[in-house]
Motif scaffolding. Structure first.
Motif, mmCIF file in Angstrom:
data_model
loop_
_atom_site.group_PDB
_atom_site.id
_atom_site.type_symbol
_atom_site.label_atom_id
_atom_site.label_comp_id
_atom_site.label_asym_id
_atom_site.label_seq_id
_atom_site.Cartn_x
_atom_site.Cartn_y
_atom_site.Cartn_z
ATOM 1 N N ARG A 14 3.232 9.268 -5.182
ATOM 2 C CA ARG A 14 3.344 7.812 -5.020
ATOM 3 C C ARG A 14 4.486 7.432 -4.085
ATOM 4 O O ARG A 14 4.402 6.443 -3.355
ATOM 5 C CB ARG A 14 3.530 7.160 -6.398
ATOM 6 C CG ARG A 14 2.239 7.139 -7.213
ATOM 7 C CD ARG A 14 2.429 6.412 -8.535
ATOM 8 N NE ARG A 14 2.944 7.307 -9.562
ATOM 9 C CZ ARG A 14 3.886 6.977 -10.428
ATOM 10 N NH1 ARG A 14 4.443 5.778 -10.383
ATOM 11 N NH2 ARG A 14 4.284 7.826 -11.350
ATOM 12 N N TRP A 17 3.526 7.151 -0.487
ATOM 13 C CA TRP A 17 2.733 5.996 -0.066
ATOM 14 C C TRP A 17 3.604 4.910 0.564
ATOM 15 O O TRP A 17 3.101 4.044 1.280
ATOM 16 C CB TRP A 17 1.999 5.396 -1.265
ATOM 17 C CG TRP A 17 0.996 6.313 -1.893
ATOM 18 C CD1 TRP A 17 0.478 7.450 -1.353
ATOM 19 C CD2 TRP A 17 0.403 6.164 -3.188
ATOM 20 N NE1 TRP A 17 -0.403 8.037 -2.219
ATOM 21 C CE2 TRP A 17 -0.481 7.270 -3.362
ATOM 22 C CE3 TRP A 17 0.506 5.232 -4.202
ATOM 23 C CZ2 TRP A 17 -1.236 7.446 -4.511
ATOM 24 C CZ3 TRP A 17 -0.253 5.397 -5.351
ATOM 25 C CH2 TRP A 17 -1.104 6.490 -5.508
ATOM 26 N N GLU A 22 4.403 -0.094 7.218
ATOM 27 C CA GLU A 22 3.391 -0.919 6.574
ATOM 28 C C GLU A 22 3.726 -2.412 6.744
ATOM 29 O O GLU A 22 4.893 -2.798 6.863
ATOM 30 C CB GLU A 22 3.322 -0.582 5.079
ATOM 31 C CG GLU A 22 2.886 0.848 4.784
ATOM 32 C CD GLU A 22 1.434 1.080 5.163
ATOM 33 O OE1 GLU A 22 0.670 0.099 5.184
ATOM 34 O OE2 GLU A 22 1.081 2.232 5.471
ATOM 35 N N GLN A 29 5.774 -2.755 -1.705
ATOM 36 C CA GLN A 29 5.142 -1.431 -1.717
ATOM 37 C C GLN A 29 5.573 -0.637 -2.949
ATOM 38 O O GLN A 29 4.765 0.041 -3.576
ATOM 39 C CB GLN A 29 5.509 -0.660 -0.454
ATOM 40 C CG GLN A 29 4.883 -1.200 0.818
ATOM 41 C CD GLN A 29 5.257 -0.351 2.019
ATOM 42 O OE1 GLN A 29 4.979 0.835 2.047
ATOM 43 N NE2 GLN A 29 5.897 -0.973 3.005
ATOM 44 N N ALA A 33 3.148 0.765 -5.843
ATOM 45 C CA ALA A 33 3.089 2.215 -6.059
ATOM 46 C C ALA A 33 3.694 2.632 -7.396
ATOM 47 O O ALA A 33 3.506 3.766 -7.836
ATOM 48 C CB ALA A 33 3.807 2.945 -4.925
#
Length: 336
Positions: A14, A17, A22, A29, A33
């Protein structure tokens, strides 16, 4: 339901990610996550092992090379006998750093990638009767004063010839692929290529090269360390005949030393299992070598010595050299 699936993933997955490219903010985020922001912002420092830990790693590596059937319990007793106050949990962690596990089958002894395909073992009951019929590879660890480096080699089973090798200070698949490609460029291709189930060898980068050449892929069974016995025997020779004697201080010194040793190993070192011939001569002449991958002895082949060692060898599917047709040697003869 989607949130539950996210939390089912390991924290390390995770964390990967979350990225600065992004469109979402890092805070958002992290929320999605399910990771703490501090784990993303904090610098990822890799702690260097202390002098005591390096000493313990060296002792474990040396003892495991002498007795590869030792697990964490016996390694713990060995270290305590030398005066080190250490428990089994620490021994297990240090053996994990080195990627070591006892030969006896046990839970979680393989380090394969959960998403990589694992191929069946193709060599049980097979006679190896010619060069380039079966190749195999493996990785071992060599201690230097400032840490460990990784050595990979490709070996021809018929002749025991080392076809290529590589050193690396990182344990990724790149140097394994380079080693494989060098062997293929110089010696052609084998019919079967055998590896363990390590993630370097199950990766698409490695298996993709084998598939591109049309080579059958074979992988050791879990807990069956003797399925790849010839490379294991090579590591013992490399460490006891060169590395431990010379005590290399730097990676360049090790590189030069191993270059000299592998030339000696292929061209000068006599092998008892090859009738005291050298791997180079056996590979070139295609005579005097071979191996028999024993699955189970027939009733007519059982001698008194084989009956004594039945419990150790019968169910392992171990590899032994061809000696006299119909009378395979004990595994001990391979290790002399």
């Amino acid at each position: 339901l989607a949130q539950k699936k996210v939390w089912d993933q390991p924290i390390e997955v995770r964390k990967q990610w979350v990225g600065s490219i992004e469109p979402l903010t890092l805070t958002r985020q992290c929320e999605l996550a399910g990771v703490a922001r501090s784990t993303v912002y904090a610098p990822q420092l890799i702690a260097k092992p202390g002098e005591q830990e390096l000493t313990l790693l060296e002792l474990i590596d040396a003892e495991y090379t002498r007795h590869p059937f030792y697990g964490s319990r016996k390694i713990k007793q060995y270290l305590r006998g030398l005066g080190h106050k250490i428990n089994r949990k620490r021994v297990q962690r240090l053996m994990g750093v080195l990627g070591l596990a006892g030969m006896a089958p046990g839970p979680n002894t393989s380090r394969r990638h959960p998403q990589h395909k694992v191929y069946p073992y193709l060599l049980r009951g097979v006679l190896v009767t010619r060069p380039n019929q079966v190749w195999s590879t493996d990785i071992t660890y060599i201690r230097l004063p400032r840490g460990f480096v990784y050595l990979v080699a490709v070996i021809d089973w018929y002749s025991r010839k080392v076809l290529s090798w590589r050193l690396s200070n990182t344990l990724d698949s790149g140097f394994c692929v380079d080693c494989l490609e060098q062997a293929l460029q110089i010696y052609g291709k084998p019919e079967i290529f055998n590896t363990d189930q390590g993630c370097q060898f199950t990766s698409e980068a490695f298996t993709g090269v084998l598939k591109a050449y049309g080579i059958a892929i074979s992988m050791d069974g879990r807990g069956r360390a003797l399925d790849n016995i010839f490379v294991e025997r090579l590591w013992r020779s490399v460490k006891h005949e060169d590395v431990y004697l010379k005590g290399y201080a730097t990676m360049p010194d090790l590189l030069l030393g191993l270059t000299e040793y592998f030339v000696f190993y292929n061209t000068e070192r006599m092998h008892q299992s090859l009738g005291y011939d050298t791997p180079d001569d056996v590979y070139r002449t295609a005579s005097g070598g071979g191996a028999r991958i024993v699955d189970k002895y027939s009733e007519t082949e059982k001698t008194h010595l084989e009956i004594e060692t039945k419990k150790e060898t019968e169910n392992r599917g171990s590899a032994v050299p061809l000696h006299v047709k119909g009378y395979p040697l004990k595994l001990d003869a391979l290790l002399s």
